[in-house]
Write a protein that holds these residues in place. Structure first.
Motif, PDB file in Angstrom:
ATOM      1  N   LYS A 279      12.846  10.999   0.886  1.00  0.00           N
ATOM      2  CA  LYS A 279      12.703   9.907  -0.322  1.00  0.00           C
ATOM      3  C   LYS A 279      11.825   8.662   0.044  1.00  0.00           C
ATOM      4  N   PRO A 280      10.706   8.139  -0.576  1.00  0.00           N
ATOM      5  CA  PRO A 280      10.186   7.153  -0.346  1.00  0.00           C
ATOM      6  C   PRO A 280      11.095   5.858  -0.201  1.00  0.00           C
ATOM      7  N   SER A 281      10.975   4.793   0.498  1.00  0.00           N
ATOM      8  CA  SER A 281      11.786   3.839   0.373  1.00  0.00           C
ATOM      9  C   SER A 281      11.698   2.878  -0.656  1.00  0.00           C
ATOM     10  N   ALA A 282      13.049   2.332  -1.067  1.00  0.00           N
ATOM     11  CA  ALA A 282      12.842   1.642  -2.362  1.00  0.00           C
ATOM     12  C   ALA A 282      12.477   0.037  -1.996  1.00  0.00           C
ATOM     13  N   VAL A 283      11.331  -0.220  -2.907  1.00  0.00           N
ATOM     14  CA  VAL A 283      10.708  -1.575  -2.870  1.00  0.00           C
ATOM     15  C   VAL A 283      11.086  -2.402  -3.933  1.00  0.00           C
ATOM     16  N   CYS A 284      11.328  -3.554  -3.958  1.00  0.00           N
ATOM     17  CA  CYS A 284      11.571  -4.523  -5.065  1.00  0.00           C
ATOM     18  C   CYS A 284      10.118  -4.611  -5.685  1.00  0.00           C
ATOM     19  N   ASP A 285      10.497  -4.499  -7.152  1.00  0.00           N
ATOM     20  CA  ASP A 285       9.222  -4.573  -8.146  1.00  0.00           C
ATOM     21  C   ASP A 285       9.548  -5.710  -8.774  1.00  0.00           C
ATOM     22  N   GLU A 286       8.808  -6.748  -8.552  1.00  0.00           N
ATOM     23  CA  GLU A 286       8.684  -7.874  -9.178  1.00  0.00           C
ATOM     24  C   GLU A 286       8.421  -7.942 -10.622  1.00  0.00           C
ATOM     25  N   ALA A 287       7.501  -6.792 -11.142  1.00  0.00           N
ATOM     26  CA  ALA A 287       7.565  -6.856 -12.531  1.00  0.00           C
ATOM     27  C   ALA A 287       8.786  -6.513 -13.213  1.00  0.00           C
ATOM     28  N   GLY A 288       9.864  -6.109 -12.800  1.00  0.00           N
ATOM     29  CA  GLY A 288      11.004  -5.620 -13.289  1.00  0.00           C
ATOM     30  C   GLY A 288      11.870  -6.889 -13.219  1.00  0.00           C
TER      31      GLY A 288
ATOM     32  N   GLN B 151      13.278 -10.056 -14.975  1.00  0.00           N
ATOM     33  CA  GLN B 151      13.041 -10.804 -16.355  1.00  0.00           C
ATOM     34  C   GLN B 151      13.818 -11.826 -16.233  1.00  0.00           C
ATOM     35  N   VAL B 152      13.450 -13.103 -17.025  1.00  0.00           N
ATOM     36  CA  VAL B 152      14.110 -14.306 -17.171  1.00  0.00           C
ATOM     37  C   VAL B 152      14.189 -14.465 -18.571  1.00  0.00           C
ATOM     38  N   THR B 153      15.507 -14.585 -19.287  1.00  0.00           N
ATOM     39  CA  THR B 153      15.657 -14.977 -20.643  1.00  0.00           C
ATOM     40  C   THR B 153      16.131 -16.169 -20.887  1.00  0.00           C
ATOM     41  N   ALA B 154      16.091 -17.051 -22.080  1.00  0.00           N
ATOM     42  CA  ALA B 154      16.658 -18.296 -22.366  1.00  0.00           C
ATOM     43  C   ALA B 154      17.363 -18.099 -23.424  1.00  0.00           C
TER      44      ALA B 154
ATOM     45  N   LEU C  45      20.142 -19.893 -18.751  1.00  0.00           N
ATOM     46  CA  LEU C  45      18.958 -19.288 -18.179  1.00  0.00           C
ATOM     47  C   LEU C  45      19.597 -17.635 -17.246  1.00  0.00           C
ATOM     48  N   ARG C  46      18.971 -16.715 -17.846  1.00  0.00           N
ATOM     49  CA  ARG C  46      19.703 -15.348 -17.224  1.00  0.00           C
ATOM     50  C   ARG C  46      18.321 -14.705 -16.541  1.00  0.00           C
ATOM     51  N   VAL C  47      18.749 -14.211 -15.301  1.00  0.00           N
ATOM     52  CA  VAL C  47      17.582 -13.584 -14.898  1.00  0.00           C
ATOM     53  C   VAL C  47      18.144 -12.011 -14.602  1.00  0.00           C
ATOM     54  N   THR C  48      17.516 -11.126 -14.792  1.00  0.00           N
ATOM     55  CA  THR C  48      17.914  -9.746 -14.725  1.00  0.00           C
ATOM     56  C   THR C  48      16.878  -8.846 -14.033  1.00  0.00           C
ATOM     57  N   ASN C  49      17.309  -7.881 -13.157  1.00  0.00           N
ATOM     58  CA  ASN C  49      16.553  -6.942 -12.413  1.00  0.00           C
ATOM     59  C   ASN C  49      16.391  -5.641 -13.103  1.00  0.00           C
ATOM     60  N   THR C  50      15.448  -5.455 -14.092  1.00  0.00           N
ATOM     61  CA  THR C  50      15.259  -4.250 -14.643  1.00  0.00           C
ATOM     62  C   THR C  50      14.660  -3.039 -13.939  1.00  0.00           C
ATOM     63  N   GLY C  51      14.260  -3.132 -12.692  1.00  0.00           N
ATOM     64  CA  GLY C  51      13.581  -2.355 -11.775  1.00  0.00           C
ATOM     65  C   GLY C  51      14.599  -1.301 -11.374  1.00  0.00           C
TER      66      GLY C  51
ATOM     67  N   ALA D  51      21.122  -6.176  -7.643  1.00  0.00           N
ATOM     68  CA  ALA D  51      20.810  -4.569  -7.552  1.00  0.00           C
ATOM     69  C   ALA D  51      20.161  -4.323  -9.024  1.00  0.00           C
ATOM     70  N   PRO D  52      19.626  -3.004  -9.014  1.00  0.00           N
ATOM     71  CA  PRO D  52      19.031  -2.543 -10.495  1.00  0.00           C
ATOM     72  C   PRO D  52      19.909  -2.643 -11.757  1.00  0.00           C
ATOM     73  N   GLY D  53      19.535  -3.401 -12.568  1.00  0.00           N
ATOM     74  CA  GLY D  53      20.626  -3.679 -13.845  1.00  0.00           C
ATOM     75  C   GLY D  53      21.485  -4.895 -13.550  1.00  0.00           C
ATOM     76  N   ALA D  54      21.354  -5.408 -12.648  1.00  0.00           N
ATOM     77  CA  ALA D  54      22.396  -6.635 -12.264  1.00  0.00           C
ATOM     78  C   ALA D  54      21.539  -7.982 -12.726  1.00  0.00           C
ATOM     79  N   SER D  55      22.392  -9.056 -13.106  1.00  0.00           N
ATOM     80  CA  SER D  55      22.001 -10.286 -13.639  1.00  0.00           C
ATOM     81  C   SER D  55      22.798 -11.238 -13.078  1.00  0.00           C
ATOM     82  N   GLU D  56      22.270 -12.605 -13.116  1.00  0.00           N
ATOM     83  CA  GLU D  56      22.962 -13.922 -12.928  1.00  0.00           C
ATOM     84  C   GLU D  56      22.363 -14.877 -13.955  1.00  0.00           C
ATOM     85  N   THR D  57      23.231 -15.729 -14.300  1.00  0.00           N
ATOM     86  CA  THR D  57      23.243 -16.522 -15.416  1.00  0.00           C
ATOM     87  C   THR D  57      23.736 -18.111 -14.945  1.00  0.00           C
ATOM     88  N   ALA D  58      22.886 -18.848 -15.405  1.00  0.00           N
ATOM     89  CA  ALA D  58      23.066 -20.373 -15.180  1.00  0.00           C
ATOM     90  C   ALA D  58      23.153 -20.987 -16.532  1.00  0.00           C
ATOM     91  N   ASN D  59      23.858 -22.117 -16.648  1.00  0.00           N
ATOM     92  CA  ASN D  59      24.204 -22.836 -18.000  1.00  0.00           C
ATOM     93  C   ASN D  59      23.813 -24.440 -17.704  1.00  0.00           C
TER      94      ASN D  59
END
Length: 231
Positions: A99-108, A110-113, A130-136, A178-186
Motif C-alpha cells: 500500500k502507498p505510504s499515507a501522506v498528510c493532505d494539507e487540503a484536508g 480545515q479551520v472553523t470559527a 477556533l477549531r482545526v479538523t483533519n478531514t483527510g 489523526a483523520p477526523g480528529a480536531s483541536e479547539t481553542a477558546n
C-alpha cells in the motif's frame, strides 16, 4: 651284563595340547560388534536417504505453491475459462502489502470559527472559538500553538480587534491530528479595541445591535466569516 626293561629306539610322544574351550567364545563378541557396526551404518545411510528425499519433496512443493501465486517458475500458464465457457483473460497478480505510504493532505485541514452566542448584552463578553479538523485520510502534524492563532474582529472595513496585536509569549505546540480528529481553542474577547504593536486606543466598540464579524486563522488556514451582534 644285560639291562632289564625295554629301551625304545624312538622318541617318546608328547601328550597332545589341550584346546582352550574359551577361545571360540571370546571371538564371538567381536564378530557381533562388527555385525552391529555394519547394521548401524546401513541404518544411518537409509535414514539419510529418507531425509534427503523428504527435503527434496518440501522444496518441490514450495516451488509449486509459489508458482500458483505467480511468484515462481512454476506459475500456471494455461488459459482458464469463465462460467460461459469463453476464454478468460489471466488476472494480474495482486501485490499484497504494498500500500502507498499515507501522506498528510494539507487540503484536508480545515479551520472553523464560532462564538458561544449569536448576540451579547452589555454585561457579556463573547467567547471566540477556533477549531482545526483533519478531514483527510492520513495523519497530519499541525502546529496548534498560540504563535499560529489569530482572532480578527471587524466591522465593515474597520479592524476592531486582532489577537496578535498585544499577544504575550506566543508558543508552538505541534500535535498529530489523526483523520477526523480536531483541536479547539477558546478566547474571551473583553469587547475592547486594540491596534498594531498594542498602541493605546481610546474609542470603544459600538453596541446597540451593531454587527461584527469574526475570522479565525491557524497558520496558513483561515475560517469562514462568522457574524455576531453586540446589544
Amino acid at each position: 651284563m644285560g639291562t632289564t626293561g625295554k629301551q625304545g629306539g624312538g622318541k617318546a610322544k608328547s601328550p597332545a595340547p589341550k584346546r582352550n574351550p574359551t577361545s571360540k567364545a571370546k571371538s564371538a563378541p567381536n564378530s557381533k560388534v562388527r555385525a552391529s557396526a555394519k547394521v548401524y551404518r546401513r541404518r544411518r545411510l537409509v535414514a539419510l536417504v529418507l531425509v534427503l528425499l523428504f527435503v527434496a519433496g518440501i522444496a518441490f512443493s514450495g516451488v509449486y505453491v509459489a508458482g500458483l501465486f505467480g511468484m515462481g517458475p512454476a506459475a500456471k500458464t494455461e488459459t482458464q475459462q469463465d462460467g460461459n465457457g469463453a476464454a478468460a483473460k489471466p488476472k494480474a497478480a495482486d501485490n499484497a502489502g504494498t500500500k502507498p505510504s499515507a501522506v498528510c493532505d494539507e487540503a484536508g485541514i480545515q479551520v472553523t470559527a464560532a462564538t458561544d452566542k449569536p448576540s451579547y448584552t452589555v454585561d457579556e463578553n463573547p467567547v471566540l472559538s477556533l477549531r482545526v479538523t483533519n478531514t483527510g485520510a492520513a495523519p497530519c502534524d499541525i502546529n496548534v500553538g498560540t504563535s499560529q492563532m489569530e482572532y480578527v474582529i471587524t466591522s465593515g472595513d474597520d479592524i476592531i480587534y486582532n489577537s496578535k496585536n498585544c499577544q504575550l509569549d506566543p508558543n508552538d505546540l505541534v500535535k498529530n491530528l489523526a483523520p477526523g480528529a480536531s483541536e479547539t481553542a477558546n478566547f474571551v474577547w473583553k469587547v475592547k479595541r486594540n491596534a498594531p504593536d498594542c498602541a493605546p486606543v481610546v474609542s470603544e466598540p459600538g453596541r446597540g445591535g451593531a454587527t461584527y464579524v469574526l475570522v479565525a486563522t491557524l497558520g496558513k488556514w483561515s475560517s469562514e466569516r462568522v457574524p455576531f451582534t453586540l446589544q
